[in-house]
Design an enzyme around this catalytic site. Structure first.
Site, PDB file in Angstrom:
ATOM      1  N   ASP A   1       9.969   5.517 -10.501  1.00  0.00           N
ATOM      2  CA  ASP A   1       9.637   6.296 -11.695  1.00  0.00           C
ATOM      3  C   ASP A   1      10.472   7.569 -11.812  1.00  0.00           C
ATOM      4  O   ASP A   1      10.765   8.035 -12.921  1.00  0.00           O
ATOM      5  CB  ASP A   1       8.151   6.643 -11.707  1.00  0.00           C
ATOM      6  CG  ASP A   1       7.285   5.431 -12.028  1.00  0.00           C
ATOM      7  OD1 ASP A   1       7.846   4.336 -12.246  1.00  0.00           O
ATOM      8  OD2 ASP A   1       6.046   5.577 -12.073  1.00  0.00           O
TER       9      ASP A   1
ATOM     10  N   LYS B   1      -0.621  -4.298  -3.314  1.00  0.00           N
ATOM     11  CA  LYS B   1      -1.900  -3.725  -2.864  1.00  0.00           C
ATOM     12  C   LYS B   1      -1.962  -2.267  -3.310  1.00  0.00           C
ATOM     13  O   LYS B   1      -1.595  -1.360  -2.587  1.00  0.00           O
ATOM     14  CB  LYS B   1      -2.031  -3.825  -1.349  1.00  0.00           C
ATOM     15  CG  LYS B   1      -3.337  -3.254  -0.805  1.00  0.00           C
ATOM     16  CD  LYS B   1      -3.351  -3.337   0.719  1.00  0.00           C
ATOM     17  CE  LYS B   1      -4.616  -2.712   1.285  1.00  0.00           C
ATOM     18  NZ  LYS B   1      -4.652  -1.255   1.096  1.00  0.00           N
TER      19      LYS B   1
ATOM     20  N   SER C   1       0.819  -1.213   0.000  1.00  0.00           N
ATOM     21  CA  SER C   1       0.000   0.000   0.000  1.00  0.00           C
ATOM     22  C   SER C   1       0.854   1.266   0.000  1.00  0.00           C
ATOM     23  O   SER C   1       1.505   1.579  -0.992  1.00  0.00           O
ATOM     24  CB  SER C   1      -0.953  -0.053   1.201  1.00  0.00           C
ATOM     25  OG  SER C   1      -1.935   0.939   1.112  1.00  0.00           O
TER      26      SER C   1
END
Length: 546
Positions: A455, A469, A444
């Protein structure tokens, strides 16, 4: 039983490989022998799961089914075994929860059905994907059907009821109500009312017992992260978010026959001050033997008001002796950054361990980084292993500490209010070389951070693939002190990727030894000698510094 099955397996393989139709010995193609072996392994996996279920070892059964489904993902027997075990586990948890038994089970028919309406309304309004009334009610029917054969449900609701009458009710549920079409919420309520009448007439079930299976069981139509929360579960959740709860300061896991294994003992807690250590086993609570209890059953005994006492008997991890002590429950503060220290002063390598994303996390991290800077930090290892997540805005804030600018994470849901973007700000950015440690239990909010670091190419990710998740849960208060934890959106990395059930792959994968089993690292523990992930991170930063 297991040894007999193994002997049978080897005998069948020997016969397949050796005996011909004429009684002679022939060579069987290798592919055929391998296929037969796989089929036998498949059957053995189903039988093992069934044995665990018969023993009511629901958590072990769930772990077994999840593991074997990775090998045989198309096996429907394993798939339904997993589903069945999860439902039974949920039923057992409810009937081990004092707040469920005192606040929800005794509700009148009208009050219970109003709760059902309230939950179904919120699900249809806000769940991340459309859910039909038919599906929600059908999952409630399935839950009631299985509950009627559940030991704890029977003990609470069916004492003295003839077994044939119970089986008759189960048969009617399966024949008449299994996946019965339900057009809308009004029709859903009428269907549950009809089943209340049927259950009362057949086995004398109270309306509260019936409707609760449709409330809690209906949420099985949703994902694994959505559920109705009893008052006690809701209190626990808010305690995790706020970083404070009343208790002893332990995390534990039932080990059948041995008691409650302490997987973590919080520093400066009543447990730590009273002599409990990670690896100990609690065997008695106020004189009650808990060696064969589930975690929830023992937790029920351990609950209590601040200032109340509990007497524990525990076997020490060293195996030297059994100890006894009396502990006083009180408010325990949970730090989300329990460790911030220099682990290589010569090269200026700092280390921060983060165990959750709660309200105080950003403030804790800022203080830790300032302290490490004063000690000469020139690069950092940020440890998110085992971190299950927490508050989404906090995850964005802490990622912002290391990402200079640009998108950190975005969310998308069914309603406009669930569509959000969180961006980084150049001010206050730490630009030190960074290694992020993750593992299969980093979930999460931890994955929000990992996705942003990946990224933006802000650091090197080391460890193992994260949990996967990638969803956002909203906590909705319901009447009577209960709550609904509902998945209302999915989150996406800065590049627009959604990695639900996939997770973030590390840049540098660290394989654990074959003999590796679940390892419970205590809060605040750092092991430079045996921690392979940490060793790899140190090696990367040392080479980078050189």
């Amino acid at each position: 039983m297991a040894s007999a099955l193994l002997r049978l397996r080897w005998l069948s393989l020997f016969l397949l490989a050796c005996l011909s139709a004429t009684g002679g010995f022939v060579a069987v193609p290798k592919a055929a022998a391998q296929s037969a072996a796989r089929a036998e392994d498949d059957r053995l996996a189903v039988q093992t799961g069934a044995r665990l279920e018969r023993g009511r070892r629901w958590l072990d059964a769930i772990e077994h089914y999840e593991k074997t489904l990775r090998r045989w993902p198309d096996n429907q027997q394993l798939r339904y075994g997993l589903r069945r075990s999860k439902i039974h586990f949920s039923i057992d948890r409810r009937y081990s929860d004092r707040s469920f038994e005192t606040s929800l089970l005794p509700l009148s028919r009208h009050a219970a059905l109003d709760r059902f309406d309230e939950v179904l309304y919120q699900v249809k309004l806000s769940y991340v994907e459309p859910v039909s009334s038919t599906s929600f009610v059908a999952h409630g029917t399935e839950s009631l059907y299985l509950a009627l054969a559940d030991e704890k449900f029977e003990r609470a609701n069916l004492q003295g009821v003839d077994a044939e009458r119970v089986q008759k009710l189960r048969a009617v549920l399966r024949e008449k109500y299994w996946n019965k079409p339900v057009s809308d919420r009004g029709n859903a309520r009428r269907t549950v009312e009809e089943i209340c009448d049927l259950s009362a007439a057949t086995v004398g079930l109270s309306p509260g017992a019936v409707v609760m299976e449709y409330i809690f069981g209906g949420c099985n139509a949703l994902d694994d992260y959505s559920a109705v929360l009893t008052p006690d579960r809701l209190t626990d959740l808010h305690g995790n978010i706020d970083g404070e709860f009343v208790g002893l300061g332990i995390e534990m896991k039932a080990e059948e026959g041995r008691g409650m294994l302490l997987v973590n003992v919080l520093p400066e807690s009543p447990a730590a001050e009273g002599g409990l250590r990670r690896g100990d086993h609690i065997v008695r609570v106020d004189g009650i033997d808990c060696r064969w209890m589930t975690t929830d059953e023992a937790a029920r005994l351990l609950r209590g008001r601040s200032g109340s006492t509990v007497r524990l008997e525990f076997e020490q991890a060293t195996g030297e002796r059994t100890a006894r002590n009396t502990f006083t429950r009180r408010a325990v503060q949970v730090k989300s950054v329990p460790v911030a220290r220099m682990i290589d002063r010569e090269r200026g390598i700092g280390y921060v361990q983060m165990t959750g994303f709660q309200r105080t996390t950003t403030e804790e991290l800022d203080a830790a980084l300032r302290d490490l800077q004063r000690q000469g930090m020139r690069s950092l290892i940020w440890d998110l292993r085992g971190n299950p997540g927490g508050l989404l805005p906090v995850a964005a804030e802490v990622a912002d500490r290391f990402v200079g600018e640009g998108l950190v994470v975005s969310t998308r849901g069914r309603s406009n209010e669930q569509n959000e973007t969180f961006s980084a700000h150049a001010a206050g950015t730490w630009r030190v070389p960074l290694v992020l440690l993750v593992d299969e239990d980093s979930a999460s909010a931890s994955e929000i951070v990992a996705g942003a670091i990946r990224d933006h190419r802000r650091g090197t990710i080391v460890g193992r693939r994260t949990y996967g998740k990638w969803s956002v849960q909203t906590i909705m208060p319901l009447r009577g002190g209960t709550g609904l934890r509902l998945t209302t959106a999915r989150f996406y990395s800065p590049s627009g990727r959604w990695l639900g059930k996939v997770g973030v792959e590390p840049d540098v994968a660290v394989e654990l030894p074959d003999e590796h089993q679940t390892f419970y690292r205590g809060t605040g523990e750092v092991d430079l000698e045996t921690d392979r992930d940490l060793q790899k991170a140190l090696d990367l930063l040392r080479r980078q510094a050189a």
